[in-house]
Design a protein around this motif. Structure first.
Motif, short mmCIF file in Angstrom:
data_model
loop_
_atom_site.label_atom_id
_atom_site.label_comp_id
_atom_site.label_asym_id
_atom_site.label_seq_id
_atom_site.Cartn_x
_atom_site.Cartn_y
_atom_site.Cartn_z
N LEU A 173 133.02 47.42 -16.62
CA LEU A 173 132.52 46.51 -17.90
C LEU A 173 131.48 47.29 -18.55
N ALA A 174 131.24 47.48 -19.81
CA ALA A 174 130.03 48.03 -20.67
C ALA A 174 129.86 47.09 -21.95
N ALA A 175 128.57 46.99 -22.27
CA ALA A 175 128.13 46.32 -23.34
C ALA A 175 126.85 47.30 -23.98
N GLU A 176 126.85 47.47 -25.37
CA GLU A 176 126.01 47.94 -25.97
C GLU A 176 125.85 47.60 -27.65
N PRO A 177 124.62 47.49 -27.75
CA PRO A 177 124.35 46.99 -29.33
C PRO A 177 124.91 48.02 -30.34
N ILE A 178 125.45 47.47 -31.26
CA ILE A 178 125.97 48.51 -32.38
C ILE A 178 125.03 48.42 -33.44
N GLN A 179 124.63 47.10 -33.81
CA GLN A 179 123.38 47.05 -34.94
C GLN A 179 122.59 45.63 -34.49
N GLU A 180 121.76 45.27 -35.34
CA GLU A 180 120.97 44.03 -34.92
C GLU A 180 121.98 42.91 -35.02
N GLY A 181 121.77 42.16 -33.77
CA GLY A 181 122.77 41.11 -33.65
C GLY A 181 124.26 41.22 -33.32
#
Length: 155
Positions: A47-55
């Motif tokens: 699994l991976a999760a990362e922010p792209i931009q605010e929210g």
């Protein structure tokens, strides 16, 4: 004042679910196809999760299916299913759970279908990925992280 109230409202929306990466290899075909031994199937999920931009966050689930016959690779499938999620005004401790449990649960059925379909289209029986308890995985990761942090602290 209405803008301030709207900003404080918790938000969770699926923006898009998509296939990010797909690979199929049959490095020992056609010779390995003639062997009658029972294949050994190894399945690994990440699994991976990362922010792209605010929210906005991209969450992905990757399945790697490595199938061997007599130590020779029969086929290798790697599929990465991803989604873009809008998540706003959620406390940090809840955000981690949403990114580690809720989002992967939404993505995983698509990944299961793709892996099964690719195997079938490659001429093999479908590989049916089992159901995954993402809550248990998340809790185990949290516990391992806590133990690692406790072990690294000076006495």
């Amino acid at each position: 004042m209405a803008d301030e109230q709207n900003q404080a409202v918790p938000t969770f929306n699926i923006q898009r679910i998509y296939l990010k990466d797909l690979s199929l290899e049959q490095p020992n075909s056609p010779q390995v196809l003639l062997e009658n031994a029972q294949p050994q199937v190894d399945i690994n999920l990440t699994l991976a999760a990362e922010p792209i931009q605010e929210g906005l966050f991209e969450v992905s689930v990757t399945a790697t299916v490595n199938t061997k016959v007599n130590e020779k690779t029969l086929f290798l499938v790697e599929a990465k299913q991803a989604g873009i999620f809008e998540i706003r005004n959620i406390p940090q401790e809840q955000l981690e759970g949403i990114l580690g449990v809720v989002c992967p649960q939404m993505i995983y059925p698509y990944l299961r279908a793709i892996v099964s379909d690719v195997c079938t289209r490659a001429g093999f029986p479908p590989v049916l990925l089992t159901e995954v308890n993402f809550q248990a995985m998340f809790e185990a990761q949290q516990q391992a992280r806590a133990q690692q942090e406790a072990g690294q602290q000076p006495n």
